[in-house]
Design a protein around this motif. Structure first.
Motif, PDB file in Angstrom:
ATOM      1  N   TYR B 387      30.418   4.484   5.347  1.00  0.00           N
ATOM      2  CA  TYR B 387      29.958   3.119   5.624  1.00  0.00           C
ATOM      3  C   TYR B 387      28.568   3.121   6.259  1.00  0.00           C
ATOM      4  CZ  TYR B 387      34.627   1.258   4.662  1.00  0.00           C
ATOM      5  OH  TYR B 387      35.780   0.882   4.064  1.00  0.00           O
ATOM      6  N   ILE B 388      28.346   4.087   7.149  1.00  0.00           N
ATOM      7  CA  ILE B 388      27.039   4.154   7.825  1.00  0.00           C
ATOM      8  C   ILE B 388      25.932   4.331   6.784  1.00  0.00           C
ATOM      9  CG2 ILE B 388      25.601   5.568   9.376  1.00  0.00           C
ATOM     10  CD1 ILE B 388      28.191   6.023  11.052  1.00  0.00           C
ATOM     11  N   GLY B 389      26.192   5.238   5.824  1.00  0.00           N
ATOM     12  CA  GLY B 389      25.211   5.474   4.749  1.00  0.00           C
ATOM     13  C   GLY B 389      25.014   4.222   3.913  1.00  0.00           C
ATOM     14  N   LEU B 390      26.138   3.565   3.577  1.00  0.00           N
ATOM     15  CA  LEU B 390      26.081   2.359   2.743  1.00  0.00           C
ATOM     16  C   LEU B 390      25.311   1.244   3.464  1.00  0.00           C
ATOM     17  CD1 LEU B 390      27.128   1.117   0.080  1.00  0.00           C
ATOM     18  CD2 LEU B 390      29.150   0.347   1.330  1.00  0.00           C
ATOM     19  N   ILE B 391      25.568   1.095   4.751  1.00  0.00           N
ATOM     20  CA  ILE B 391      24.921   0.023   5.520  1.00  0.00           C
ATOM     21  C   ILE B 391      23.434   0.321   5.694  1.00  0.00           C
ATOM     22  CG2 ILE B 391      24.823  -1.061   7.815  1.00  0.00           C
ATOM     23  CD1 ILE B 391      27.908  -0.667   7.871  1.00  0.00           C
ATOM     24  N   PHE B 392      23.122   1.577   6.029  1.00  0.00           N
ATOM     25  CA  PHE B 392      21.703   1.922   6.215  1.00  0.00           C
ATOM     26  C   PHE B 392      20.955   1.729   4.891  1.00  0.00           C
ATOM     27  CE2 PHE B 392      17.961   4.528   6.834  1.00  0.00           C
ATOM     28  CZ  PHE B 392      17.617   4.219   8.145  1.00  0.00           C
ATOM     29  N   GLY B 393      21.606   2.185   3.799  1.00  0.00           N
ATOM     30  CA  GLY B 393      20.973   2.062   2.479  1.00  0.00           C
ATOM     31  C   GLY B 393      20.774   0.614   2.088  1.00  0.00           C
ATOM     32  N   SER B 394      21.834  -0.207   2.247  1.00  0.00           N
ATOM     33  CA  SER B 394      21.717  -1.609   1.821  1.00  0.00           C
ATOM     34  C   SER B 394      20.714  -2.352   2.709  1.00  0.00           C
ATOM     35  CB  SER B 394      23.073  -2.304   1.833  1.00  0.00           C
ATOM     36  OG  SER B 394      23.607  -2.330   3.134  1.00  0.00           O
ATOM     37  N   SER B 395      20.752  -2.070   4.017  1.00  0.00           N
ATOM     38  CA  SER B 395      19.797  -2.743   4.924  1.00  0.00           C
ATOM     39  C   SER B 395      18.364  -2.355   4.574  1.00  0.00           C
ATOM     40  CB  SER B 395      20.081  -2.370   6.380  1.00  0.00           C
ATOM     41  OG  SER B 395      21.348  -2.819   6.748  1.00  0.00           O
ATOM     42  N   SER B 396      18.165  -1.070   4.235  1.00  0.00           N
ATOM     43  CA  SER B 396      16.817  -0.615   3.871  1.00  0.00           C
ATOM     44  C   SER B 396      16.360  -1.306   2.593  1.00  0.00           C
ATOM     45  CB  SER B 396      16.793   0.900   3.672  1.00  0.00           C
ATOM     46  OG  SER B 396      17.168   1.536   4.856  1.00  0.00           O
ATOM     47  N   LEU B 397      17.306  -1.484   1.664  1.00  0.00           N
ATOM     48  CA  LEU B 397      16.968  -2.145   0.398  1.00  0.00           C
ATOM     49  C   LEU B 397      16.579  -3.600   0.654  1.00  0.00           C
ATOM     50  CD1 LEU B 397      16.940  -1.962  -2.765  1.00  0.00           C
ATOM     51  CD2 LEU B 397      19.267  -2.870  -2.684  1.00  0.00           C
ATOM     52  N   TYR B 398      17.373  -4.299   1.477  1.00  0.00           N
ATOM     53  CA  TYR B 398      17.043  -5.692   1.798  1.00  0.00           C
ATOM     54  C   TYR B 398      15.675  -5.772   2.482  1.00  0.00           C
ATOM     55  CZ  TYR B 398      22.111  -6.291   1.140  1.00  0.00           C
ATOM     56  OH  TYR B 398      23.383  -6.282   0.640  1.00  0.00           O
ATOM     57  N   ALA B 399      15.420  -4.808   3.382  1.00  0.00           N
ATOM     58  CA  ALA B 399      14.144  -4.793   4.106  1.00  0.00           C
ATOM     59  C   ALA B 399      12.987  -4.582   3.130  1.00  0.00           C
ATOM     60  CB  ALA B 399      14.166  -3.692   5.156  1.00  0.00           C
ATOM     61  N   ALA B 400      13.183  -3.660   2.160  1.00  0.00           N
ATOM     62  CA  ALA B 400      12.115  -3.379   1.183  1.00  0.00           C
ATOM     63  C   ALA B 400      11.836  -4.614   0.336  1.00  0.00           C
ATOM     64  CB  ALA B 400      12.525  -2.201   0.303  1.00  0.00           C
ATOM     65  N   ILE B 401      12.910  -5.317  -0.047  1.00  0.00           N
ATOM     66  CA  ILE B 401      12.731  -6.534  -0.860  1.00  0.00           C
ATOM     67  C   ILE B 401      11.958  -7.584  -0.048  1.00  0.00           C
ATOM     68  CG2 ILE B 401      13.956  -8.475  -1.943  1.00  0.00           C
ATOM     69  CD1 ILE B 401      16.183  -6.443  -2.678  1.00  0.00           C
ATOM     70  N   ALA B 402      12.335  -7.733   1.223  1.00  0.00           N
ATOM     71  CA  ALA B 402      11.670  -8.725   2.079  1.00  0.00           C
ATOM     72  C   ALA B 402      10.186  -8.378   2.247  1.00  0.00           C
ATOM     73  CB  ALA B 402      12.356  -8.794   3.431  1.00  0.00           C
ATOM     74  N   LEU B 403       9.894  -7.098   2.397  1.00  0.00           N
ATOM     75  CA  LEU B 403       8.497  -6.673   2.575  1.00  0.00           C
ATOM     76  C   LEU B 403       7.704  -6.897   1.290  1.00  0.00           C
ATOM     77  CD1 LEU B 403       6.563  -5.476   4.604  1.00  0.00           C
ATOM     78  CD2 LEU B 403       7.308  -3.195   3.943  1.00  0.00           C
ATOM     79  N   TRP B 404       8.346  -6.602   0.174  1.00  0.00           N
ATOM     80  CA  TRP B 404       7.694  -6.819  -1.122  1.00  0.00           C
ATOM     81  C   TRP B 404       7.385  -8.311  -1.306  1.00  0.00           C
ATOM     82  CZ3 TRP B 404       9.965  -9.428  -5.437  1.00  0.00           C
ATOM     83  CH2 TRP B 404       9.245  -9.335  -6.620  1.00  0.00           C
ATOM     84  N   LEU B 405       8.325  -9.149  -0.901  1.00  0.00           N
ATOM     85  CA  LEU B 405       8.112 -10.602  -0.983  1.00  0.00           C
ATOM     86  C   LEU B 405       6.943 -11.035  -0.102  1.00  0.00           C
ATOM     87  CD1 LEU B 405      11.640 -12.267  -0.971  1.00  0.00           C
ATOM     88  CD2 LEU B 405       9.818 -12.662  -2.617  1.00  0.00           C
ATOM     89  N   ALA B 406       6.857 -10.412   1.083  1.00  0.00           N
ATOM     90  CA  ALA B 406       5.770 -10.753   2.011  1.00  0.00           C
ATOM     91  C   ALA B 406       4.419 -10.428   1.372  1.00  0.00           C
ATOM     92  CB  ALA B 406       5.938  -9.980   3.320  1.00  0.00           C
ATOM     93  N   VAL B 407       4.327  -9.249   0.730  1.00  0.00           N
ATOM     94  CA  VAL B 407       3.062  -8.860   0.086  1.00  0.00           C
ATOM     95  C   VAL B 407       2.747  -9.824  -1.047  1.00  0.00           C
ATOM     96  CG1 VAL B 407       1.891  -7.035  -1.220  1.00  0.00           C
ATOM     97  CG2 VAL B 407       3.331  -6.434   0.735  1.00  0.00           C
ATOM     98  N   ARG B 408       3.764 -10.157  -1.830  1.00  0.00           N
ATOM     99  CA  ARG B 408       3.558 -11.084  -2.956  1.00  0.00           C
ATOM    100  C   ARG B 408       3.086 -12.452  -2.452  1.00  0.00           C
ATOM    101  NH1 ARG B 408       5.615 -11.056  -8.399  1.00  0.00           N
ATOM    102  NH2 ARG B 408       5.559 -13.302  -8.216  1.00  0.00           N
ATOM    103  N   MET B 409       3.742 -12.900  -1.397  1.00  0.00           N
ATOM    104  CA  MET B 409       3.417 -14.207  -0.827  1.00  0.00           C
ATOM    105  C   MET B 409       1.967 -14.223  -0.342  1.00  0.00           C
ATOM    106  SD  MET B 409       5.127 -16.984  -0.461  1.00  0.00           S
ATOM    107  CE  MET B 409       6.635 -17.445   0.325  1.00  0.00           C
ATOM    108  N   PHE B 410       1.531 -13.103   0.234  1.00  0.00           N
ATOM    109  CA  PHE B 410       0.179 -13.043   0.785  1.00  0.00           C
ATOM    110  C   PHE B 410      -0.881 -13.038  -0.321  1.00  0.00           C
ATOM    111  CE2 PHE B 410      -3.276 -11.533   3.505  1.00  0.00           C
ATOM    112  CZ  PHE B 410      -2.984 -12.210   4.670  1.00  0.00           C
ATOM    113  N   ASN B 411      -0.459 -12.760  -1.546  1.00  0.00           N
ATOM    114  CA  ASN B 411      -1.410 -12.762  -2.657  1.00  0.00           C
ATOM    115  C   ASN B 411      -1.422 -14.094  -3.395  1.00  0.00           C
ATOM    116  OD1 ASN B 411      -2.883 -10.156  -3.063  1.00  0.00           O
ATOM    117  ND2 ASN B 411      -0.818  -9.386  -2.744  1.00  0.00           N
ATOM    118  N   ARG B 412      -0.603 -15.023  -2.904  1.00  0.00           N
ATOM    119  CA  ARG B 412      -0.558 -16.320  -3.580  1.00  0.00           C
ATOM    120  C   ARG B 412      -1.564 -17.284  -2.956  1.00  0.00           C
ATOM    121  NH1 ARG B 412       5.484 -18.425  -4.277  1.00  0.00           N
ATOM    122  NH2 ARG B 412       4.295 -20.376  -4.371  1.00  0.00           N
ATOM    123  N   GLU B 413      -2.498 -17.741  -3.789  1.00  0.00           N
ATOM    124  CA  GLU B 413      -3.540 -18.660  -3.297  1.00  0.00           C
ATOM    125  C   GLU B 413      -2.937 -19.965  -2.783  1.00  0.00           C
ATOM    126  OE1 GLU B 413      -5.917 -19.179  -6.742  1.00  0.00           O
ATOM    127  OE2 GLU B 413      -6.895 -17.234  -6.549  1.00  0.00           O
TER     128      GLU B 413
END
Lengths: 247, 419
Positions: B387-413
């Motif tokens: 479970y620890i591995g699953l939670i760390f992995g899923s949380s990291s994935l959610y974090a990566a998606i959120a960060l990717w969204l932040a970069v995308r958002m910052f490129n939107r005029e």
């Protein structure tokens, strides 16, 4: 050098549909020249200048600034541009020196080069008294001087001014106008947008009249006067944009 | 991506934020004060209220009993309660807290007892009112003793020993180690506080560095620099993350100091036990005896585990707060977006604190709730590595998606120049 070719920017608005903020705007500014972009509020001046400063991406058309294409090499364009607008503010919690240093660093300058450049700019703009004070405590004049120092820290070849005297008192506005002239005299390529006719008359070598996103007329003050049979810039402007001239 | 640019932006934002009162309050002051306030302030008040309620001698109204003077006398002679004349509106009196409890004796109560019947006695109290509940407890204990007395008399009358009605005794004994008890009791509370503080720690820098800059006009100034936008986003994002992690670090530090300084003063009270758990969590101190009991402690390794598990969630919070406030035109607008988000953050944290909600493959994928649950287990010394591995992995994935969204958002005029 600035060269804009059919520069077009279209925004999509949910309520108003497509808005053509700039449409097929074409002009050229050479080093040692001030090009005045004259237009009413909402005419497309800011959009055009933001396209040149690569803050916005053109929908169509292209432009080169200091030899770099605005779409292909936006970072290189910005490295050669100093952009000063009424909307470009200062970080209130930084001192003037920190503000200059920050933009020097962002432009890839070394700490030693930044220090030397800060001394030069401080002397030129008479900033010694407030260089180490926080910007949020500045008067309008101090803010303008710091903004100018920020735009000049990397000694850009191209200067873009978007209504820099907007909301300023007469004395501060005059110092800005003087500074713009100095830029031209140092061989920089200068583009200056305004809706103040007298500024255009006093300052600009070439004038472009922009209305509803389109560049409707262009030429020196003398050429525009001869072409439209008017001596007063305001009358020329009204004739060009299709309004009723005041007699 | 250029790390020099990112460092330049980050260091400037750090300097700027350290001069911003609102950011300092949310990332340093509140996280530092929350523990002392909870343990000393709230804890002291709670302990004092509970002690006062327990020390309170309840006022009792006896309903009926005219035909049972012996029992009524026993009520009157008891030092654990004070029998008062029965008011006409005795139910209202209990509601109004003028009377704690009432006891209703059935008709011919004593006679029925002597006849060997089993009459029912009613106790009236106000549920949820601490002093009334305490009064009911006192009455029940008194009636229990009275019943045992009657049983003893009946047995004696039949020549039977006391053990005839009580053939064996039983008592319960705890086998859970102290850290397990501590983990279960406080394992939910510590991650819950960490989750809230991580979010509020990210909130204010995020609003200041995005919507605040747009409002003040410095965003356009920054965008004029030749630094690529992705470098600006990462520099700013790292500052928001610093705010989030600082809040957690200051809370943990304050928890340790709070307990080290004043924990021993409060060992007797309920919150004192929490404080002790915190102390154990920070200092890995051995269980200490207090008031004859063993103070529950939290596995110190569990705290290290919690910090590791919080990291991707802090990234998720920082990126989400950054993206949402970037969309806003002003600081005020950003506040109106992020304010309600606190509820979304708190809800899974609260659910995770509830007893009976356990880790499973499903709950391990629900952000925030999974952190709350796994932290509760880790602080109790239970390590489910799958479970620890699953939670760390899923949380990291959610974090990566959120960060990717932040970069995308910052490129939107339309977001950067939203008017």
């Amino acid at each position: 050098m600035i060269e804009a070719r059919q520069l077009t920017k279209t925004f999509r608005d949910k309520k108003r549909g497509e808005i053509h903020a700039a449409e097929d705007v074409t002009f050229r500014v050479v080093p040692g020249q001030i090009y005045g972009l004259l237009g009413a509020n909402g005419a497309g001046k800011t959009t055009t200048l933001r396209l040149l400063a690569t803050l916005l991406r053109p929908t169509r058309g292209s432009a080169t600034v200091a030899g770099f294409d605005v779409v292909e090499h936006p970072e290189k364009v910005r490295a050669h541009v100093g952009f000063l607008a009424a909307s470009t503010a200062l970080y209130g919690r930084l001192t003037a020196r920190e503000m200059i240093a920050y933009f020097g660093s962002l432009n890839g300058m070394s700490p030693a080069a930044i220090r030397a450049r800060t001394e030069v700019l401080s002397a030129q703009l008479d900033m010694g008294e407030f260089l180490d004070r926080r910007c949020d405590k500045f008067s309008t004049g101090m803010k303008q001087k710091t903004s100018i120092a920020r735009t000049l820290v990397h000694d850009p070849a191209v200067m873009i001014f978007d209504e820099p005297t907007l909301g300023l008192d007469v004395m501060t506005a005059r110092s800005i106008v003087r500074f713009v002239r100095e830029c031209r005299d140092r061989g920089k390529t200068v583009i200056y947008s305004t809706h103040v006719m007298s500024e255009v008359e006093k300052l600009c070598d070439t004038i472009g009249i922009i209305h509803q996103g389109r560049l409707l007329a262009e030429g020196t003050l003398a050429e525009l006067r001869a072409r439209h049979g008017e001596t007063d810039m305001e009358e020329i402007f009204v004739k060009v944009v299709g309004g009723d001239p005041v007699r | 991506m250029n790390w020099n640019n990112i460092a330049t932006v980050y260091l400037k934002e750090l300097k700027d934020s350290l001069r911003d009162r609102r950011t300092l309050i949310s990332t340093i002051v509140i996280p530092t004060l929350v523990m002392p306030l909870m343990f000393f302030g709230m804890g002291k008040v709670m302990t004092s209220v509970v002690t006062k309620a327990r020390e309170d001698i309840p006022t009792v109204a006896v309903l009926g009993g005219e035909d049972s003077p012996g029992v009524v006398r026993q009520f009157r002679e008891s030092k654990r309660m004070r029998v008062v004349p029965t008011p006409a509106d005795w139910k209202q009196a209990i509601s109004d807290k003028r009377l704690r409890v009432a006891v209703q004796l059935p008709e011919k109560f004593e006679a029925q007892l002597q006849a060997g019947a089993a009459p029912a006695v009613k106790v009236f109290y106000y549920e949820g009112e601490l002093k009334s509940e305490n009064g009911a407890r006192v009455l029940e204990r008194f009636l229990g003793e009275l019943r045992e007395q009657v049983v003893a008399e009946r047995l004696a009358a039949h020549g039977l020993p006391k053990t005839a009605a009580r053939p064996f005794e039983f008592r319960r004994e705890n086998v859970a180690p102290p850290e397990k008890v501590g983990g279960n009791l406080f394992g939910g509370l510590v991650p819950y506080l960490i989750i809230i503080l991580c979010f509020t720690g990210a909130m204010y820098p995020a609003m200041d560095l995005t919507a605040g800059e747009k409002e003040r006009g410095t965003m356009e100034t920054l965008l004029c620099s030749p630094v690529p936008r992705v470098d600006i986003v990462l520099g700013k994002f790292l500052m928001v993350l610093t705010g989030s992690l600082s809040a957690m670090a200051f809370m943990l530090l304050s928890m340790g100091v709070t307990v080290a300084v004043g924990g021993s003063l409060m060992m007797g009270g309920g919150m004192g036990r929490a404080a002790a758990a915190g102390a154990a969590a920070k200092s890995a101190a051995a269980p200490a005896a207090s008031g004859g009991g063993v103070i529950p402690m939290i596995d110190p390794l569990g705290v290290v585990g919690v910090i590791a598990m919080v990291l991707p969630v802090a990234v998720l919070f920082a990126a989400a707060a950054f993206t949402i406030s970037l969309f806003a035109k002003s600081y005020k607008e950003a506040q109106s977006y992020l304010g309600p988000m606190i509820i979304l953050v708190i809800m899974p944290g609260v659910i995770g604190m509830l007893p009976g909600i356990d880790l499973s493959a499903k709950t391990a994928l629900i952000p925030i709730l999974n952190l709350s649950l796994v932290c509760k287990e880790m602080l109790s010394g239970v390590w489910h590595w799958g479970y620890i591995g699953l939670i760390f992995g899923s949380s990291s994935l959610y974090a990566a998606i959120a960060l990717w969204l932040a970069v995308r958002m910052f490129n939107r005029e339309d977001v950067l120049f939203r008017a």
